[in-house]
Design a protein around this motif. Structure first.
Motif, PDB file in Angstrom:
ATOM      1  N   THR A   1       0.900  -5.774   3.099  1.00  0.00           N
ATOM      2  CA  THR A   1       1.309  -4.508   3.704  1.00  0.00           C
ATOM      3  C   THR A   1       1.642  -4.651   5.184  1.00  0.00           C
ATOM      4  O   THR A   1       1.254  -5.625   5.819  1.00  0.00           O
ATOM      5  CB  THR A   1       0.163  -3.474   3.524  1.00  0.00           C
TER       6      THR A   1
ATOM      7  N   LEU B   1       0.812  -1.220   0.000  1.00  0.00           N
ATOM      8  CA  LEU B   1       0.000   0.000   0.000  1.00  0.00           C
ATOM      9  C   LEU B   1       0.842   1.265   0.000  1.00  0.00           C
ATOM     10  O   LEU B   1       0.546   2.221  -0.717  1.00  0.00           O
ATOM     11  CB  LEU B   1      -0.929   0.035   1.222  1.00  0.00           C
ATOM     12  N   LYS B   2       1.872   1.284   0.809  1.00  0.00           N
ATOM     13  CA  LYS B   2       2.696   2.484   0.971  1.00  0.00           C
ATOM     14  C   LYS B   2       3.817   2.465  -0.053  1.00  0.00           C
ATOM     15  O   LYS B   2       4.886   1.920   0.195  1.00  0.00           O
ATOM     16  CB  LYS B   2       3.260   2.563   2.397  1.00  0.00           C
TER      17      LYS B   2
ATOM     18  N   GLN C   1      -8.740   1.674   8.276  1.00  0.00           N
ATOM     19  CA  GLN C   1      -9.239   2.327   7.059  1.00  0.00           C
ATOM     20  C   GLN C   1      -8.561   1.779   5.805  1.00  0.00           C
ATOM     21  O   GLN C   1      -9.194   1.688   4.762  1.00  0.00           O
ATOM     22  CB  GLN C   1      -9.061   3.854   7.145  1.00  0.00           C
ATOM     23  N   ASP C   2      -7.295   1.400   5.904  1.00  0.00           N
ATOM     24  CA  ASP C   2      -6.620   0.782   4.761  1.00  0.00           C
ATOM     25  C   ASP C   2      -7.283  -0.542   4.402  1.00  0.00           C
ATOM     26  O   ASP C   2      -7.472  -0.860   3.225  1.00  0.00           O
ATOM     27  CB  ASP C   2      -5.136   0.554   5.053  1.00  0.00           C
TER      28      ASP C   2
ATOM     29  N   TYR D   1      -6.338  -9.364   1.833  1.00  0.00           N
ATOM     30  CA  TYR D   1      -5.562  -8.353   2.548  1.00  0.00           C
ATOM     31  C   TYR D   1      -4.718  -9.100   3.576  1.00  0.00           C
ATOM     32  O   TYR D   1      -5.265  -9.755   4.462  1.00  0.00           O
ATOM     33  CB  TYR D   1      -6.498  -7.364   3.233  1.00  0.00           C
TER      34      TYR D   1
ATOM     35  N   ASP E   1       0.322   5.425  -4.756  1.00  0.00           N
ATOM     36  CA  ASP E   1       0.155   4.455  -3.670  1.00  0.00           C
ATOM     37  C   ASP E   1      -0.665   3.243  -4.122  1.00  0.00           C
ATOM     38  O   ASP E   1      -1.304   3.253  -5.176  1.00  0.00           O
ATOM     39  CB  ASP E   1      -0.428   5.107  -2.418  1.00  0.00           C
TER      40      ASP E   1
ATOM     41  N   LEU F   1      -3.446   1.870  -3.069  1.00  0.00           N
ATOM     42  CA  LEU F   1      -4.891   2.011  -3.241  1.00  0.00           C
ATOM     43  C   LEU F   1      -5.231   2.619  -4.600  1.00  0.00           C
ATOM     44  O   LEU F   1      -6.189   2.191  -5.253  1.00  0.00           O
ATOM     45  CB  LEU F   1      -5.494   2.851  -2.115  1.00  0.00           C
TER      46      LEU F   1
ATOM     47  N   ASN G   1     -10.710   0.336   2.844  1.00  0.00           N
ATOM     48  CA  ASN G   1     -10.539   0.895   1.495  1.00  0.00           C
ATOM     49  C   ASN G   1     -10.086  -0.163   0.495  1.00  0.00           C
ATOM     50  O   ASN G   1     -10.537  -0.168  -0.650  1.00  0.00           O
ATOM     51  CB  ASN G   1      -9.534   2.055   1.514  1.00  0.00           C
ATOM     52  N   SER G   2      -9.209  -1.045   0.920  1.00  0.00           N
ATOM     53  CA  SER G   2      -8.714  -2.094   0.026  1.00  0.00           C
ATOM     54  C   SER G   2      -9.841  -2.999  -0.444  1.00  0.00           C
ATOM     55  O   SER G   2      -9.973  -3.286  -1.643  1.00  0.00           O
ATOM     56  CB  SER G   2      -7.629  -2.920   0.725  1.00  0.00           C
TER      57      SER G   2
ATOM     58  N   SER H   1       0.660  -2.112   7.067  1.00  0.00           N
ATOM     59  CA  SER H   1      -0.339  -1.206   7.637  1.00  0.00           C
ATOM     60  C   SER H   1      -1.291  -1.927   8.583  1.00  0.00           C
ATOM     61  O   SER H   1      -1.847  -2.972   8.255  1.00  0.00           O
ATOM     62  CB  SER H   1      -1.158  -0.536   6.525  1.00  0.00           C
TER      63      SER H   1
ATOM     64  N   GLU I   1      -3.724   0.008   9.836  1.00  0.00           N
ATOM     65  CA  GLU I   1      -4.828   0.972   9.796  1.00  0.00           C
ATOM     66  C   GLU I   1      -6.113   0.295   9.325  1.00  0.00           C
ATOM     67  O   GLU I   1      -6.161  -0.277   8.235  1.00  0.00           O
ATOM     68  CB  GLU I   1      -4.494   2.124   8.851  1.00  0.00           C
TER      69      GLU I   1
END
Length: 145
Positions: free
Chosen positions: A96, A67-68, A102-103, A115, A73, A75, A106-107, A98, A100
């Motif tokens: 990832t 993701l990063k 929210q990540d 994920y 990026d 997303l 969103n994914s 991450s 988070e």
């Protein structure tokens, strides 16, 4: 039988090396293409930039997407992949560090197939990468597009 290609989109060279080692140890006979930023990932998939001469008939079997990333990026890469008819159904696994929430949301909202949080432990990372390769290359029944 078509060639099985893993597109690894990873800017961390240590994580790249561990993933490649895991694929090799698991005996996955496949080509692994490594790109280090989101822009190059899109160039590879769509046959642009330095990948302009790539055979577009040979799409990745699975994309392991961090993701990063620099430039674009993960997303946004996922969003663009899902927006095109030819790449809408390509399996994309977010891989990832991450944590988070929210990540994660969103994914999946953008259509990732899975994920996975990268384990910090060396042995766990190797095991995770090996399992991902085995599942997506040998067990998963992909939609031919």
């Amino acid at each position: 039988m078509s060639k099985k290609i893993i597109l690894l989109v990873e800017d961390n060279r240590d994580d790249e090396e561990l993933a490649l080692m895991a694929f090799e140890q698991s005996g996955i006979v496949s080509e692994v293409v490594v790109v280090r930023d989101g822009a190059e990932a899109l160039d590879y998939v769509f046959g642009a930039g330095r990948h302009a001469n790539r055979a577009l008939s040979e799409m990745p079997t699975v994309i392991l997407l961090d993701l990063k990333l620099p430039k674009i990026d993960g997303l946004e890469v996922l969003r663009r992949l899902r927006a095109h008819e030819q790449t809408r159904f390509l399996p994309v696994v977010i891989l990832t560090t991450s944590k988070e929430e929210q990540d994660l949301i969103n994914s999946y909202s953008l259509g990732c197939n899975s994920y996975v949080r990268k384990p910090v432990d060396f042995t766990e990372f190797i095991s995770t990468a090996r399992q991902l390769g085995l599942y997506w290359l040998r067990l998963n029944e992909a939609l031919a597009v």
